[in-house]
Scaffold this motif. Sequence first.
Motif, PDB file in Angstrom:
ATOM      1  N   LEU A   1      -5.850   2.216  -2.744  1.00 23.23           N
ATOM      2  CA  LEU A   1      -5.228   3.347  -3.238  1.00 23.23           C
ATOM      3  C   LEU A   1      -5.734   3.380  -4.799  1.00 23.23           C
ATOM      4  N   GLU A   2      -5.727   2.295  -5.247  1.00 20.75           N
ATOM      5  CA  GLU A   2      -6.036   2.207  -6.895  1.00 20.75           C
ATOM      6  C   GLU A   2      -7.484   2.443  -6.891  1.00 20.75           C
TER       7      GLU A   2
ATOM      8  N   LEU B   1      -3.846  -1.992   0.828  1.00 24.24           N
ATOM      9  CA  LEU B   1      -3.842  -0.630   0.705  1.00 24.24           C
ATOM     10  C   LEU B   1      -3.355  -0.377  -0.734  1.00 24.24           C
ATOM     11  N   LEU B   2      -2.808  -1.183  -1.540  1.00 21.59           N
ATOM     12  CA  LEU B   2      -2.747  -0.788  -2.945  1.00 21.59           C
ATOM     13  C   LEU B   2      -3.867  -0.631  -3.712  1.00 21.59           C
ATOM     14  N   ALA B   3      -4.544  -1.828  -3.471  1.00 28.96           N
ATOM     15  CA  ALA B   3      -5.829  -1.751  -4.131  1.00 28.96           C
ATOM     16  C   ALA B   3      -6.851  -0.767  -3.495  1.00 28.96           C
TER      17      ALA B   3
ATOM     18  N   ASN C   1      -2.353  -3.533   5.614  1.00 32.42           N
ATOM     19  CA  ASN C   1      -2.089  -3.054   4.122  1.00 32.42           C
ATOM     20  C   ASN C   1      -1.965  -4.053   2.931  1.00 32.42           C
TER      21      ASN C   1
ATOM     22  N   ARG D   1      -9.140   4.611  -5.085  1.00 30.15           N
ATOM     23  CA  ARG D   1      -9.233   6.028  -4.416  1.00 30.15           C
ATOM     24  C   ARG D   1      -8.806   6.804  -5.690  1.00 30.15           C
TER      25      ARG D   1
ATOM     26  N   LEU E   1       4.298   3.014   0.150  1.00 32.27           N
ATOM     27  CA  LEU E   1       3.694   3.358  -1.134  1.00 32.27           C
ATOM     28  C   LEU E   1       2.650   4.425  -0.854  1.00 32.27           C
TER      29      LEU E   1
ATOM     30  N   THR F   1       4.248  -1.329   1.391  1.00 31.55           N
ATOM     31  CA  THR F   1       2.964  -0.782   1.036  1.00 31.55           C
ATOM     32  C   THR F   1       2.506   0.503   1.426  1.00 31.55           C
ATOM     33  N   GLU F   2       2.960   0.487   2.887  1.00 29.89           N
ATOM     34  CA  GLU F   2       2.572   1.608   3.560  1.00 29.89           C
ATOM     35  C   GLU F   2       3.332   2.871   3.169  1.00 29.89           C
TER      36      GLU F   2
ATOM     37  N   MET G   1       4.412  -1.126  -7.711  1.00 33.45           N
ATOM     38  CA  MET G   1       3.273  -0.684  -7.389  1.00 33.45           C
ATOM     39  C   MET G   1       2.959   0.902  -7.847  1.00 33.45           C
TER      40      MET G   1
ATOM     41  N   ARG H   1       1.712   0.237 -11.195  1.00 36.67           N
ATOM     42  CA  ARG H   1       0.226  -0.237 -11.131  1.00 36.67           C
ATOM     43  C   ARG H   1      -0.514   1.022 -11.086  1.00 36.67           C
ATOM     44  N   LEU H   2      -0.358   1.917 -10.110  1.00 36.68           N
ATOM     45  CA  LEU H   2      -1.176   3.099  -9.903  1.00 36.68           C
ATOM     46  C   LEU H   2      -1.136   4.082 -10.947  1.00 36.68           C
TER      47      LEU H   2
ATOM     48  N   VAL I   1       2.746   8.414  -2.414  1.00 32.03           N
ATOM     49  CA  VAL I   1       1.694   8.868  -3.665  1.00 32.03           C
ATOM     50  C   VAL I   1       1.005  10.082  -2.903  1.00 32.03           C
TER      51      VAL I   1
END
Lengths: 412, 163
Positions: free
Chosen positions: B152-153, B148-150, B92, B155, A143, A140-141, A46, A49-50, A147
């Motif tokens: 954050l992406e 949340l991943l998408a 999330n 953001r 993550l 995910t939280e 993850m 990906r970011l 970040v």
Amino acid sequence: MKQTLAQKVVARAAGRSTVTPGEIVTCKVDLAMVHDSSGPRRLKPMLERLGAKVWDPTKVVVITDHYLPEYDDESRKILRIARDWVREAGIDNFYDAQGICHVVLPERGHLRPGMFAVGGDSHSPTGGAFAAYMFGVGATEMLGVMVTGEIWLKVPHTIAIEFDGAFAPGVSAKDVMLFLIARYGMDGGQYQAVEYRGPAIRKLPMQERMTLCNMTAELGGQTGLIASDDVTRDYLQREVEIWDSDADAPLLAHHRFRADELPPQVAAPHSPANTRPVSDFDQRIDLAYIGACTGAKLADLRMAAAVLRGRKARAKLIVAPASLRDQQTAEGEGTLQVLLDAGAELLANSCGMCAGYGQHQLGENTVAISTTARNFKGRMGAASAQVYLASPYTVAASAVTGRITDPRGMLQ
Amino acid sequence: MKAWVFGDNVDTDVIAPGRYMKYGIDEIARHCMEALEPAFAASVRKGDVVVAGRNFGAGSSREQAPEALKHLGVAALIAESYAGLFYRNAINLGLPALVCAQAKRIRAGDHIAVDLDAGRIDNRTSGETLAAEPVPAFLLQIVRDGGLLAHLEKRLRGERASA
């Protein structure tokens, strides 16, 4: 404005002087702990990906415990990802095969009163025993924390649970929690903060306090908390700030009990809420398991030894000490030898059979009594297995007789 | 959208059994709910909803529990209440989780339509309309972004574009 311990820690983390239960705030995270299962193997892809990096590697602690010992290609791969990732991410706080995360984290001095911390595991409220606000989050939280260094929180109400007097010999924190979970249900904590207080709690050693806060997860609280005091200081071997609730801070509920009236408790399959006093049970067992963050710390091993000294287990007895350091201390003082002389088979310092992740699983129709936190159907192995939960005293006594047994007549 | 109905305190060991956690989501999802409803994973269809009583998702922090339900095509969860940790995970992962005090009025197999924005649950089998508790706007946004991943992406892309 009078504030509870939980409000005070949350307010500090939110950069505020006070906070009100129910409002949503953003908190800065002082410490983020992850283990091999919910941590690197899920965070790494993850983050890639970011195209993002860990916000502050000095605030991250990685502890391997779920897939140890490695026993197949999958578990070897999961551990390899964890070991590689801490290097890539520049994380120095890495404890590999040192024991279960909730026990190793305070043992290595990472927790302080007043901290705001998250863990990638549901038993993270264990940290609340140190007057830290610590709770579990999913990968995910986590993550998001990795970040941004921040997390949102609905400021909790506090449910105070007070025990007067002192617990009777042979009665432990595990009995307290099973009793409370049966009384208030697995959602009795309402995802609020549960604060344990009163003279009987003050007398408990640190690792017993950790068991109380740990099983706040099964009580349905977001976290469990205990004010810091001399016991906290002595365990951490350093001066600590005193973090406590204001005397008349508003509470969602205040439950008071007499500690000396509590008998040993046993939870029948398949829920920790399915608890009754030990004397209600007439049940044969095949296997006794002393393991997990909630049931195989040094304090827990000593409880088992107090029953097992000079006795042989009739049932199969398996012991998985919760940390390597606790095992070494138990070995040095003779506690471990008492368990081995009773016929205990020793497993690694990891989550072991508790979560059913490893190679040791309960077989079809096995009847087990265990010091772990959850006896959900199929969790520790076959769905047909029957798991009873109890304290280390009661599990040890039951190992000796081969039946669920009140330990109070067997203490030495 | 067909309703699959479960009881109180359904735990994450049932939703995503521990012994499969070392595998990817395909394999975990194949065993979703098998201790309670062995036919669930093979029979659930895209767009179905899972309905439960109190404290759905009790136990472990493993987000593979809501992930497995989403992977199998479950479009929304409707429960009287959720374990807090599971609820955060569901949001999330982008899986709508509605809190509805009257969730137990829904029967297995009922045809259900969910309006997330309005917080409305229409039971097309019984003709009843049930109200869900409102969800804070910032959480609805995470669900709408797909998790949340998408979120954050999106953001971070915004921050980088304006930097």
